[in-house]
Design an enzyme around this catalytic site. Structure first.
Site, PDB file in Angstrom:
ATOM      1  N   HIS A  47       0.853  -1.190   0.000  1.00  0.00           N
ATOM      2  CA  HIS A  47       0.000   0.000   0.000  1.00  0.00           C
ATOM      3  C   HIS A  47       0.888   1.239   0.000  1.00  0.00           C
ATOM      4  CE1 HIS A  47      -3.475   2.337   2.204  1.00  0.00           C
ATOM      5  NE2 HIS A  47      -3.070   2.933   1.088  1.00  0.00           N
ATOM      6  N   GLU A  74      -2.063  -1.525  -3.515  1.00  0.00           N
ATOM      7  CA  GLU A  74      -3.136  -0.829  -2.808  1.00  0.00           C
ATOM      8  C   GLU A  74      -2.899   0.667  -2.867  1.00  0.00           C
ATOM      9  OE1 GLU A  74      -4.666  -4.004   0.569  1.00  0.00           O
ATOM     10  OE2 GLU A  74      -3.444  -2.290   1.196  1.00  0.00           O
ATOM     11  N   HIS A 198      -7.840  -8.172   6.244  1.00  0.00           N
ATOM     12  CA  HIS A 198      -7.687  -7.151   7.275  1.00  0.00           C
ATOM     13  C   HIS A 198      -7.855  -7.788   8.648  1.00  0.00           C
ATOM     14  CE1 HIS A 198      -7.094  -2.905   8.335  1.00  0.00           C
ATOM     15  NE2 HIS A 198      -7.797  -3.199   9.400  1.00  0.00           N
TER      16      HIS A 198
END
Length: 248
Positions: A47, A74, A198
């Site tokens: 990310h 991401e 997550h």
């Protein structure tokens, strides 16, 4: 009917967090990514946040050059990140919500509120060959919106399920797990590929891994933390084993 192989995407953001706590070159996220490949990862997730708090532009450059498995990039839905993704053309782009004050991604993207903007945002990414994923809560309205804007993939946010388990709130945990199960099946019925992630740990991964519609789990922070105690390769290999066991 045979159940498809469940892919493991290893998120290496927090290798970069440790590096950036002191500065310098170590630990190297690219080295971690290569170890993850050897341990059974089917892909690497990174990310690039707007504030560059962990992964940097140079890390993305290095990952694109070094990886032999797909990169899942991401990013927030900003012009800057779109330009970076269009330049690199990673295998997959996952659009996530982003707030500067948050420690980590706190919720799913509100696709239903921004359908027109997001549809225009992802179109160029699809045109250059990126598989576009949208990170959302297990909510029917968001799944339908992700489908309408032309996303090929959704990633269901498993954080509420994992948090409830950690807090011992098993009624909420079971309710959140059922929502994930229902939305996995619903998204699959629309032709969307389903991913999830997550907060997943050894204790929470198997119920989600058992959903036949889920094709990929993206797991990072727990694995990097567990690597302190057992090493990165063994930590990832154990997650791979648990996923395979759940899918058997």
């Amino acid at each position: 009917m045979s159940v498809p192989h469940l892919r493991l995407g290893v998120n290496i953001d927090h290798v970069a967090t440790v590096r950036n706590a002191r500065g310098g070159e170590y630990p190297d996220p690219i080295r971690a990514a290569k170890i993850a490949e050897q341990a059974g990862a089917d892909g690497i997730t990174a990310h690039l946040r707007e504030d560059r708090r962990h992964i940097t532009d140079a890390d993305i450059d290095g990952l694109m050059a070094a990886l032999s498995v797909p990169l899942n990039f991401e990013m927030a839905a900003t012009d800057e990140m779109q330009k970076i993704a269009l330049r690199h053309k990673p295998h997959a782009v996952c659009i996530v919500p982003e707030k500067r004050e948050e420690r980590t991604t706190e919720g799913g993207l509100e696709v239903a509120r921004e359908e027109n903007r997001l549809a225009h945002f992802i179109a160029p990414l699809r045109e250059v060959g990126c598989r576009v994923s949208i990170f959302i809560a297990a909510d029917r309205r968001q799944v339908e919106a992700a489908h309408r804007i032309g996303a090929q993939v959704i990633e269901l946010h498993t954080g509420a399920y994992c948090d409830a388990h950690a807090e011992g709130d098993f009624a909420t945990r079971d309710r959140e797990l059922e929502a994930l199960r229902e939305m996995s099946a619903f998204a699959h019925s629309l032709g969307l590929e389903v991913h999830a992630g997550h907060g997943l740990t050894y204790d929470t991964v198997q119920p989600v891994a058992a959903f036949p519609e889920v094709m990929e789990l993206n797991i990072g922070h727990f694995l990097i933390g567990e690597a302190i105690f057992r090493g990165l390769h063994p930590a990832i290999a154990e997650m791979r084993r648990l996923m395979d066991e759940a899918r058997a």
